[in-house]
Structures are given as C-alpha cells and as structure tokens.
Motif scaffolding. Sequence first.
Motif, short mmCIF file in Angstrom:
data_model
loop_
_atom_site.label_atom_id
_atom_site.label_comp_id
_atom_site.label_asym_id
_atom_site.label_seq_id
_atom_site.Cartn_x
_atom_site.Cartn_y
_atom_site.Cartn_z
N PHE A 1 -8.41 19.18 5.49
CA PHE A 1 -6.82 17.97 5.23
C PHE A 1 -7.21 16.72 5.01
CE2 PHE A 1 -3.02 16.03 7.06
CZ PHE A 1 -2.73 16.36 5.85
N LEU A 2 -7.77 16.75 6.51
CA LEU A 2 -8.41 14.62 6.46
C LEU A 2 -9.69 14.27 5.57
CD1 LEU A 2 -9.74 14.66 10.90
CD2 LEU A 2 -7.21 14.34 9.51
N LYS B 1 -7.11 13.28 2.14
CA LYS B 1 -6.44 12.53 2.41
C LYS B 1 -7.48 11.46 2.67
CE LYS B 1 -2.01 13.10 3.15
NZ LYS B 1 -1.67 14.51 2.73
N ARG B 2 -8.24 11.41 2.83
CA ARG B 2 -9.30 10.16 2.94
C ARG B 2 -9.49 9.93 1.42
NH1 ARG B 2 -9.50 7.15 6.42
NH2 ARG B 2 -9.91 7.82 9.02
N GLU C 1 -7.92 10.54 -1.00
CA GLU C 1 -6.97 9.79 -1.52
C GLU C 1 -7.10 8.53 -1.48
OE1 GLU C 1 -3.01 12.20 -2.34
OE2 GLU C 1 -4.20 13.25 -1.10
N ILE C 2 -7.12 8.20 0.12
CA ILE C 2 -7.06 6.30 -0.04
C ILE C 2 -8.49 5.95 -0.57
CG2 ILE C 2 -7.27 4.94 2.29
CD1 ILE C 2 -5.82 7.40 4.02
N GLU D 1 -7.15 5.16 -4.18
CA GLU D 1 -6.22 4.51 -4.14
C GLU D 1 -5.81 2.74 -3.97
OE1 GLU D 1 -2.87 4.72 -4.94
OE2 GLU D 1 -2.39 6.35 -4.77
N MET D 2 -7.67 2.94 -2.38
CA MET D 2 -8.00 1.76 -2.39
C MET D 2 -8.78 0.98 -3.96
SD MET D 2 -8.28 0.58 0.29
CE MET D 2 -7.88 0.61 2.56
N THR E 1 -7.79 1.91 -6.88
CA THR E 1 -7.02 1.27 -8.11
C THR E 1 -6.68 0.15 -7.92
OG1 THR E 1 -6.24 4.17 -8.58
CG2 THR E 1 -4.71 2.38 -9.38
N GLN E 2 -6.15 -0.07 -6.59
CA GLN E 2 -5.67 -1.41 -6.33
C GLN E 2 -6.88 -2.58 -6.56
OE1 GLN E 2 -3.82 -1.59 -1.79
NE2 GLN E 2 -4.35 -3.92 -2.02
N ALA F 1 -6.67 -3.82 -10.12
CA ALA F 1 -5.55 -4.46 -10.47
C ALA F 1 -5.86 -5.70 -9.72
CB ALA F 1 -4.69 -3.29 -9.69
N GLU F 2 -6.52 -5.80 -8.51
CA GLU F 2 -6.43 -7.01 -7.80
C GLU F 2 -7.14 -8.07 -9.08
OE1 GLU F 2 -5.46 -5.80 -3.67
OE2 GLU F 2 -7.78 -6.51 -3.53
N THR G 1 -8.36 -7.91 -12.17
CA THR G 1 -7.18 -7.96 -13.24
C THR G 1 -6.17 -9.05 -12.61
OG1 THR G 1 -6.95 -5.76 -13.91
CG2 THR G 1 -5.49 -7.04 -15.01
N VAL G 2 -5.40 -9.21 -11.82
CA VAL G 2 -5.38 -10.49 -11.75
C VAL G 2 -6.05 -11.65 -11.43
CG1 VAL G 2 -3.33 -11.66 -9.99
CG2 VAL G 2 -2.68 -9.05 -10.07
#
Lengths: 276, 128
Positions: free
Chosen positions: A78-79, A82-83, A85-86, A89-90, A92-93, A96-97, A99-100
């Motif tokens: 489980f952990l 989740k790690r 997935e985290i 997300e990082m 992807t973030q 995206a940053e 791109t900006v």
Amino acid sequence: MKILTAVCIMIPMLWLAGCATTPNQNSRINELQQQINELDSGPDGKQYAPIAVREAQESLDKLKNFKGKDEQYEHQVFLTEKRIEIAREMVTQKQAEETVATAELRRKDILLDAAQQESAQARNLAATMAGRAQELERQVTDLQAEETERGLVLTLGAVLFETSKANLQSGAQRTVQKVADFLNQYPERNILIEGFTDSQGGDDYNHQLSEDRAKAVRDELVKNGVDAGRIDIHGYGEQYPVASNDNAAGRQQNRRVEIVISKENGADVSDRTSMR
Amino acid sequence: MKIHPFHLIAPAVLVLASACSTVQPPTTLLTQAQERVRQAESVGAEESAPLVLREAQQYLSEAEKSMQKEHFEEARPLLEKSLISSELAIARTGSQKAQKAAEEIEKNLDLLRREAAPGANRTSNLYQ
C-alpha cells in the motif's frame, strides 16, 4: 499437553509460510518496479522528481527484502503504491511548471518568427512592386505610348481601320487586346478614347466616323474585360491633325485613334478643349 | 486426554498480550497524521483530490478509534496509511494547479501564434 506443543509449533510455521515470497508477490513487485522505471526519467532523459522517485524505489526495495507477516507485507505494498503515485504527481507537476517557466521564452520565439516572416513578406512585396514598375515601363515602350500632361497617350494608327470604315481589322484586335491587358493591370485609371480623321470628306461625316472608330476601340476593350464605366469617348473629326493632309502619308497619320490613360487613379482625363 | 478450549486460546492470548504490553502509543505519528490531513485540506485537496483526501481522513479516524481502545499495534499502520494518503492528496493538488496554469499558458501561446501569423488580424494586445 501434546496439543499445546503442536499449536506452539504450528504458529511459527504459519508465520514462516507467510514470509516466503510467492510467485504472485514477485509479479506484483515486478509490476511496481516497472511503474517506477517509467517514472524515472522523462522522454528527454531528464529527471523531474528524483527525490520522490528515489523514495518510491526505497519503499519497493523494502518490499523485495520483506520478512514479516502477510498483513505487514500488504501494508508495505500500500505504501509503495502511494509513493509511486506521489512521484508520478510530482513529475507531472514539474513538467507543467517547466511549461510555465519557458512560456516567456516561447512567446518571444513566436514573435521573432512572425517578425522574420513579415519582413520576408515585405521584401517580396517590394520586389513585386519593382517588377511591376519595370513591366509597366516595358509595356509603354511596346505600345509606343507617350507621356503627356494629360496622361499616357497610346496612338493606334489608321492601319487599324479600312478607309471610311469603323470596324477594326483583324490584326488590330491583337493590338487592342494588348492595350486591354495593360489597362486591366491598372484598374483605377480612367481612359479617354479620341477618334480623328483626315481632311477628306465632309465635317459631319468625318466627325461621325471619328466617333464610330473611337466606339469600335471601346467595344473591343470592353470585350477584353475593361470596365466600360472607365472609358469615355470623343470624336474630333479632322481636328487636331498630327501631319499634313496634303499627301497620302500625312493623311494616313491623321486617321488615328488615341487612347489617353489618366495619370492619377480615379481621375478623369481632361478634354483637349479644356486644355488650351 | 480431553482437549480443553483453554489450551487453544491460552497461547493466542499470550502472544497478543505480550505484543500489546511492549508497544508504545504512536502519539508523534498521530500528531503528524492529523497535521498532514489539515495541511491537505488547507491547500485545497477537497477540490483537487477529494477521494484520496477522504481516504486519509478515514484512516485517521479509524486510527483514532484504535488509539482510544489502546490498540496501538493496530493504530500504527492506519496512521502510516493516513499520512501517505495525505501526502498524495497534497501532491495531486499541486500537480493539478500546475497543469491548469500550463494549459492556460499553452492556450495563450496558441492564440499568440495564430495572431502573429502574417496576415492575421490583430485584435488583442499581446504585444506589449
């Protein structure tokens, strides 16, 4: 007491069985490892979230060397999930940053590109205009046009018409067509067509004939696509001779049609009578 | 010999009791998990990552119940689950915000590209 002993032995056995890695768990670990590998680097090999990815990897490594109860194993799965997935997300973030952050640079690129394309277009336009000016000059020479105060004057000689006839000879049509092409390139210019005759014949007759010849040229021009609204006609009869009427050669020069093209866009060609 | 149920229950009780007695209440972990849920809520996870946030909240409330019953061994993994779920909720919220900003920028650049193309009508003031 035997049973108690048996139970005491069986519990650790069950425990151990739980610890052993099964094929099922192996495929799960492989699957998670696969997910981490996909995260590890972007398409350009760049690491977007190295710390989060490393944490996910460490969590999975614990799972690989896991010794403990089944439920603890599930907890670690489980952990780890989740790690991962985290970390995803990082990544992807960060992308995206990026791109900006690069937007300003790209904005300037676009403007620079556009400016370059525009200046190329301006150069093309200038070249086209220069080409057209040259073409105009060449055509004017071709048609033996003459620059006058009233505008550009093209003289169509009497050879265009049979004596006492107003219709154009077939050879003349090509000349008129050339004139029409020229006029169509400068659609804003207005045109005055003037007809003249020699001094043979009566005034009324000559006047009518000169006008008919001017009309014949106009009709041919219109047939070749020149807007009739741009064209004025005028018959002058034997007025304004350009040569002596005493000999045949002079008379032939006097039998003519002149096409005057206005100097300015949209302006009318001034009449001879108003000139002097 | 007749088997008395006690013979089966006694070892199990012994194992459980020994486990409970040595486990310390994971109070630090509890505080961390509570704070992390609040943090996730405050960054706007309710909107951007509602499912994961709910997961974190549920694990936390289960853990709190276990703590009240002094089932500390049970509470610890629940708190760990809550904690990591909160972290995911926070990460997802951040990533969604960044993606939205990137989309907006991308849209503006597209518009600029179209307007900057030669021959395009310039209506907006992207050239300042």
